[in-house]
Design a protein around this motif. Structure first.
Motif, PDB file in Angstrom:
ATOM      1  N   GLU A  90       0.846  -1.194   0.000  1.00 23.24           N
ATOM      2  CA  GLU A  90       0.000   0.000   0.000  1.00 23.24           C
ATOM      3  C   GLU A  90       0.886   1.252   0.000  1.00 23.24           C
ATOM      4  OE1 GLU A  90      -3.315  -0.156  -0.344  1.00 23.24           O
ATOM      5  OE2 GLU A  90      -3.609  -2.310  -0.073  1.00 23.24           O
ATOM      6  N   SER A  91       0.276   2.433   0.092  1.00 23.92           N
ATOM      7  CA  SER A  91       1.016   3.683  -0.157  1.00 23.92           C
ATOM      8  C   SER A  91       1.533   4.381   1.105  1.00 23.92           C
ATOM      9  CB  SER A  91       0.112   4.649  -0.925  1.00 23.92           C
ATOM     10  OG  SER A  91       0.694   5.942  -0.949  1.00 23.92           O
ATOM     11  N   ILE A 112      -1.725  10.966  -5.203  1.00 25.05           N
ATOM     12  CA  ILE A 112      -2.184  10.413  -6.488  1.00 25.05           C
ATOM     13  C   ILE A 112      -1.025   9.747  -7.224  1.00 25.05           C
ATOM     14  CG2 ILE A 112      -3.075  11.054  -8.767  1.00 25.05           C
ATOM     15  CD1 ILE A 112      -4.814  13.192  -7.270  1.00 25.05           C
ATOM     16  N   GLN A 113       0.160  10.417  -7.195  1.00 26.33           N
ATOM     17  CA  GLN A 113       1.326   9.849  -7.887  1.00 26.33           C
ATOM     18  C   GLN A 113       1.656   8.455  -7.364  1.00 26.33           C
ATOM     19  OE1 GLN A 113       4.891  12.357  -7.850  1.00 26.33           O
ATOM     20  NE2 GLN A 113       6.166  10.563  -8.271  1.00 26.33           N
ATOM     21  N   SER A 114       1.684   8.304  -6.044  1.00 21.97           N
ATOM     22  CA  SER A 114       2.066   7.003  -5.502  1.00 21.97           C
ATOM     23  C   SER A 114       0.978   5.963  -5.741  1.00 21.97           C
ATOM     24  CB  SER A 114       2.429   7.140  -4.020  1.00 21.97           C
ATOM     25  OG  SER A 114       1.399   6.734  -3.198  1.00 21.97           O
ATOM     26  N   LYS A 115      -0.290   6.392  -5.643  1.00 21.84           N
ATOM     27  CA  LYS A 115      -1.398   5.468  -5.881  1.00 21.84           C
ATOM     28  C   LYS A 115      -1.371   4.951  -7.323  1.00 21.84           C
ATOM     29  CE  LYS A 115      -6.294   5.275  -4.570  1.00 21.84           C
ATOM     30  NZ  LYS A 115      -6.991   4.563  -5.626  1.00 21.84           N
ATOM     31  N   LYS A 116      -1.189   5.874  -8.269  1.00 20.45           N
ATOM     32  CA  LYS A 116      -1.177   5.500  -9.697  1.00 20.45           C
ATOM     33  C   LYS A 116      -0.027   4.549 -10.006  1.00 20.45           C
ATOM     34  CE  LYS A 116      -3.767   8.924 -12.228  1.00 20.45           C
ATOM     35  NZ  LYS A 116      -3.716  10.219 -12.872  1.00 20.45           N
ATOM     36  N   TYR A 117       1.168   4.899  -9.480  1.00 25.53           N
ATOM     37  CA  TYR A 117       2.345   4.064  -9.749  1.00 25.53           C
ATOM     38  C   TYR A 117       2.120   2.644  -9.236  1.00 25.53           C
ATOM     39  CZ  TYR A 117       6.971   2.047  -9.478  1.00 25.53           C
ATOM     40  OH  TYR A 117       8.030   1.188  -9.612  1.00 25.53           O
ATOM     41  N   LEU A 118       1.643   2.530  -7.992  1.00 26.93           N
ATOM     42  CA  LEU A 118       1.463   1.200  -7.391  1.00 26.93           C
ATOM     43  C   LEU A 118       0.332   0.424  -8.084  1.00 26.93           C
ATOM     44  CD1 LEU A 118       1.934   2.098  -3.617  1.00 26.93           C
ATOM     45  CD2 LEU A 118       3.546   0.864  -5.091  1.00 26.93           C
ATOM     46  N   GLU A 119      -0.712   1.113  -8.471  1.00 28.03           N
ATOM     47  CA  GLU A 119      -1.823   0.430  -9.139  1.00 28.03           C
ATOM     48  C   GLU A 119      -1.384  -0.124 -10.490  1.00 28.03           C
ATOM     49  OE1 GLU A 119      -5.176   3.170  -8.989  1.00 28.03           O
ATOM     50  OE2 GLU A 119      -5.691   2.455  -6.968  1.00 28.03           O
ATOM     51  N   LYS A 120      -0.534   0.648 -11.179  1.00 25.87           N
ATOM     52  CA  LYS A 120      -0.028   0.196 -12.473  1.00 25.87           C
ATOM     53  C   LYS A 120       0.955  -0.960 -12.294  1.00 25.87           C
ATOM     54  CE  LYS A 120       1.801   1.993 -16.766  1.00 25.87           C
ATOM     55  NZ  LYS A 120       3.152   2.449 -17.063  1.00 25.87           N
ATOM     56  N   LEU A 122       1.274  -3.083  -9.743  1.00 23.71           N
ATOM     57  CA  LEU A 122       0.731  -4.286  -9.100  1.00 23.71           C
ATOM     58  C   LEU A 122      -0.602  -4.734  -9.695  1.00 23.71           C
ATOM     59  CD1 LEU A 122       1.572  -3.134  -5.490  1.00 23.71           C
ATOM     60  CD2 LEU A 122       2.764  -4.925  -6.756  1.00 23.71           C
ATOM     61  N   ASN A 123      -1.132  -3.919 -10.609  1.00 23.59           N
ATOM     62  CA  ASN A 123      -2.389  -4.252 -11.254  1.00 23.59           C
ATOM     63  C   ASN A 123      -3.492  -4.547 -10.232  1.00 23.59           C
ATOM     64  OD1 ASN A 123      -4.040  -4.645 -13.473  1.00 23.59           O
ATOM     65  ND2 ASN A 123      -3.599  -6.850 -13.577  1.00 23.59           N
ATOM     66  N   LYS A 124      -3.605  -3.670  -9.242  1.00 22.45           N
ATOM     67  CA  LYS A 124      -4.686  -3.799  -8.250  1.00 22.45           C
ATOM     68  C   LYS A 124      -5.009  -2.400  -7.730  1.00 22.45           C
ATOM     69  CE  LYS A 124      -2.167  -4.017  -3.915  1.00 22.45           C
ATOM     70  NZ  LYS A 124      -1.975  -4.647  -2.628  1.00 22.45           N
ATOM     71  N   LYS A 125      -6.100  -2.315  -6.955  1.00 22.82           N
ATOM     72  CA  LYS A 125      -6.487  -1.017  -6.409  1.00 22.82           C
ATOM     73  C   LYS A 125      -5.725  -0.762  -5.103  1.00 22.82           C
ATOM     74  CE  LYS A 125     -10.749   1.679  -6.357  1.00 22.82           C
ATOM     75  NZ  LYS A 125     -10.020   2.894  -6.140  1.00 22.82           N
ATOM     76  N   ILE A 126      -5.224   0.458  -4.941  1.00 24.26           N
ATOM     77  CA  ILE A 126      -4.546   0.849  -3.697  1.00 24.26           C
ATOM     78  C   ILE A 126      -5.557   1.629  -2.847  1.00 24.26           C
ATOM     79  CG2 ILE A 126      -2.675   2.270  -2.721  1.00 24.26           C
ATOM     80  CD1 ILE A 126      -1.673  -0.289  -4.152  1.00 24.26           C
TER      81      ILE A 126
END
Ligand SMILES: [Zn+2]
Length: 200
Positions: A90-91, A112-120, A122-126
């Motif tokens: 998670e972020s 938003i930057q960290s959420k977008k990066y991690l979602e891309k 890990l291919n899941k919702k943060i």
């Protein structure tokens, strides 16, 4: 980890905790959530094998801009492997920003930057977040909601309780130098932890 296993503690996920706090979805009586902040590479080399040994769940709050960049931090490959196993990533912002010290625009940017990066990656919702330095304010909570986060943790010492607010939950800080006796007290007697608040 051995103490938790030997004493029949049950490691739940942050999603389990969220459902429990928001919807009263039952969880086992001796439930714990294990969290790690920052995403140091020893989370992969040291902690991950121990988690696998005891079949435990845990969450790592990572600093997204340091992934694949800083040699002491986790790589995206390691994150993907751990996430597939069930270690929840998670972020913890993009740059380890102290949200209390920056404008709401900049709070939104790092969230938003960290959420977008991690979602891309890990291919899941943060959905979940831990405040670097425990720093937050009213704007930060609004920014988290606007960015699409559902729950956040401070560094205030204590057991998580809805009365502290779903975006300002407490945690019990465990130090590498805690004896088993201290650890036992921290996980079994919430009120005795209060004097041990910390900051860094
Ligand atoms: Zn941190």
């Amino acid at each position: 980890m051995k103490y938790l296993k030997d004493n029949n503690y049950y490691t739940i996920t942050l999603t389990n905790l969220y459902e429990y706090l928001m919807n009263n979805t039952p969880i086992p009586r001796k439930s714990v959530v294990i969290t790690f902040d920052d995403g140091y590479d020893n989370n992969y080399t040291t902690m991950f094998p121990v988690l696998k040994k005891y079949k435990f769940k845990a969450t790592i709050f990572v600093i997204s801009s340091l992934i694949d960049v800083h040699s002491n931090m986790l790589t995206s490959k390691q994150l993907i492997e751990m996430d597939k196993y069930g270690v929840d990533i998670e972020s913890h912002t993009a740059h380890h920003d102290n949200l209390k010290l920056i404008s709401k625009d900049n709070q939104l940017k790092t969230l938003i930057q960290s959420k977008k990066y991690l979602e891309k990656t890990l291919n899941k919702k943060i959905n979940f977040f831990a405040y670097p330095y425990g720093g937050y304010n009213k704007n930060a909570i609004e920014a988290l909601k606007e960015a699409g986060y559902k729950m956040a943790f401070t560094t205030k010492n204590g057991w998580s309780s809805k009365k502290n607010g779903i975006f300002s939950l407490h945690r019990v800080w465990i130090s590498a130098s805690d004896s088993t006796k201290v650890f036992e007290r921290k996980v079994s007697k919430p009120k005795k932890n209060i004097f041990e608040s910390f900051s860094f």
